[in-house]
Design a protein around this motif. Structure first.
Motif, short mmCIF file in Angstrom:
data_model
loop_
_atom_site.label_atom_id
_atom_site.label_comp_id
_atom_site.label_asym_id
_atom_site.label_seq_id
_atom_site.Cartn_x
_atom_site.Cartn_y
_atom_site.Cartn_z
N UNK A 246 0.81 -1.22 0.00
CA UNK A 246 0.00 0.00 0.00
C UNK A 246 0.84 1.27 0.00
N UNK A 247 0.31 2.29 -0.67
CA UNK A 247 0.99 3.59 -0.67
C UNK A 247 2.30 3.55 -1.43
N UNK A 248 3.13 4.53 -1.15
CA UNK A 248 4.45 4.63 -1.78
C UNK A 248 5.46 5.10 -0.75
N UNK A 249 6.68 4.62 -0.87
CA UNK A 249 7.73 5.04 0.06
C UNK A 249 8.03 6.53 -0.07
N UNK A 250 7.60 7.14 -1.17
CA UNK A 250 7.85 8.57 -1.35
C UNK A 250 6.92 9.43 -0.51
N UNK A 251 6.04 8.78 0.26
CA UNK A 251 5.25 9.51 1.25
C UNK A 251 6.14 9.95 2.41
N UNK A 252 7.28 9.28 2.58
CA UNK A 252 8.24 9.69 3.60
C UNK A 252 8.96 10.95 3.10
N UNK A 253 8.97 12.03 3.88
CA UNK A 253 9.51 13.31 3.39
C UNK A 253 10.92 13.25 2.83
N UNK A 254 11.77 12.43 3.44
CA UNK A 254 13.18 12.40 3.04
C UNK A 254 13.46 11.44 1.88
N UNK A 255 12.50 10.59 1.55
CA UNK A 255 12.79 9.53 0.59
C UNK A 255 13.07 10.06 -0.82
N UNK A 256 12.33 11.08 -1.24
CA UNK A 256 12.51 11.61 -2.59
C UNK A 256 13.92 12.12 -2.82
N UNK A 257 14.43 12.93 -1.88
CA UNK A 257 15.76 13.51 -2.04
C UNK A 257 16.84 12.43 -2.04
N UNK A 258 16.66 11.41 -1.20
CA UNK A 258 17.64 10.32 -1.17
C UNK A 258 17.62 9.54 -2.48
N UNK A 259 16.42 9.32 -3.02
CA UNK A 259 16.31 8.58 -4.27
C UNK A 259 16.92 9.34 -5.44
N UNK A 260 16.87 10.66 -5.39
CA UNK A 260 17.51 11.47 -6.44
C UNK A 260 19.00 11.15 -6.48
N UNK A 261 19.64 11.09 -5.32
CA UNK A 261 21.06 10.78 -5.25
C UNK A 261 21.33 9.34 -5.71
N UNK A 262 20.44 8.42 -5.30
CA UNK A 262 20.63 7.02 -5.66
C UNK A 262 20.48 6.81 -7.17
N UNK A 263 19.47 7.45 -7.75
CA UNK A 263 19.29 7.37 -9.21
C UNK A 263 20.51 7.94 -9.93
N UNK A 264 21.01 9.05 -9.38
CA UNK A 264 22.17 9.68 -10.00
C UNK A 264 23.38 8.78 -10.01
N UNK A 265 23.59 8.02 -8.93
CA UNK A 265 24.72 7.12 -8.85
C UNK A 265 24.58 5.97 -9.86
N UNK A 266 23.37 5.46 -10.00
CA UNK A 266 23.12 4.39 -10.98
C UNK A 266 23.37 4.90 -12.39
#
Length: 232
Positions: A177-197
C-alpha cells in the motif's frame, strides 16, 4: 466482516471505463486495469472481487475478466478465501523476500544496462532522472517516474528473460500500500541514488552500476519497512 470491505457494489465503482481500441487484448487490458487499481488502492487488500461486478464496471464480457482474474491469482495478487476471491495481502516476511529478489534482479539490470545501453537509452534515463528531481514533494508523481526510470534501465539491459522476471516482481509490488515517497526524506535520497546508478551506466562501469542499484533497493526496503511500522 462487513459487506463494505468484502463486496464491491457497482454503484461504488469509479466512472465506467471503455476498453481501448488498440491491439491490446481485452483480457490484458482488464488485467492491467485491475493491477493498477490494486496498486492505487481502488481495490483494497482483503476486498472481494466478483467477476460480474468487474465486467459491468469495465464494460466488457465476463470472458476477458475471467482470464484476467485467473492471471492475477497466478501472480499472487488475488487469493481464494472462504469469502471468495479477494485482493491478497502481503506479510512482512513476504515483503522482505520480495525486496531481496528485487535487489538481485535490479542490480543485474543495471549491470547489463552499463554494458548494453544505447546512447538514446542513456539520454532517456537522463530525462527521467531530471523529471524525477523536479517532482520533489509529489509522492504519486515520484512513484510513477521511479517506475519509469527502472523500466528504462530494464529495457536498456537488453535481456528479455530478466525483464519477464522483473515484470512479475513489479506486479507483486502492487500489493504494497501507498508509496515510500510519502516519507519526506525519501525523494531527495532517491535522487542521489538514481544519480549514482545513471553515472555508472553512462561511464560503462557494470560493477558500480550493480552496486548502486542494489544499494538503492536496500534503501527502498528500509523505507517500506518504516511505512509498514507506522501503519501498525
Amino acid at each position: 466482516m462487513n459487506d463494505e470491505r468484502t463486496t464491491r457494489n457497482v454503484a461504488d465503482e469509479p466512472e465506467r471505463l471503455t476498453p481501448p481500441d488498440t491491439g491490446v487484448s481485452r483480457a490484458q487490458w482488464v488485467y492491467e486495469t485491475l493491477r493498477d487499481g490494486i496498486r492505487l488502492g481502488t481495490w483494497r487488500r482483503g476486498e472481494r472481487v466478483r467477476e460480474e461486478t468487474v465486467a459491468r464496471a469495465l464494460g466488457v464480457s465476463r470472458t476477458p475478466v475471467r482470464e484476467a482474474l485467473s492471471r492475477l491469482q497466478a501472480r499472487g495478487l488475488l487469493e481464494v478465501t472462504a469469502n471468495g476471491l479477494v485482493v491478497a495481502t502481503i506479510s512482512r516476511p513476504q515483503t522482505l523476500e520480495l525486496y531481496a529478489m528485487r535487489e538481485v534482479l535490479e542490480g543485474s539490470a543495471a549491470r547489463f544496462a552499463a554494458q548494453h545501453a544505447a546512447p538514446s537509452e542513456i539520454a532517456s534515463l537522463k530525462h527521467l532522472s531530471a523529471a524525477f528531481t523536479e517532482a520533489a514533494g509529489d509522492p504519486a508523481r515520484l512513484a510513477n517516474l521511479n517506475r519509469q526510470f527502472h523500466a528504462a534501465i530494464q529495457d536498456a539491459a537488453h535481456n528479455r528473460y530478466l525483464v519477464r522476471m522483473l515484470e512479475d516482481l513489479s506486479d507483486a509490488l502492487a500489493l504494497l500500500p501507498g508509496t515510500t515517497f510519502e516519507l519526506p526524506e525519501r525523494g531527495a535520497l532517491a535522487v542521489e541514488e538514481h544519480g549514482a546508478i545513471l553515472a555508472a551506466i553512462e561511464r560503462r562501469d557494470p560493477d558500480a552500476a550493480e552496486q548502486a542499484a542494489r544499494a538503492h533497493i536496500r534503501r527502498a526496503q528500509e523505507a517500506r519497512l518504516e511505512l509498514m511500522q507506522r501503519a501498525g
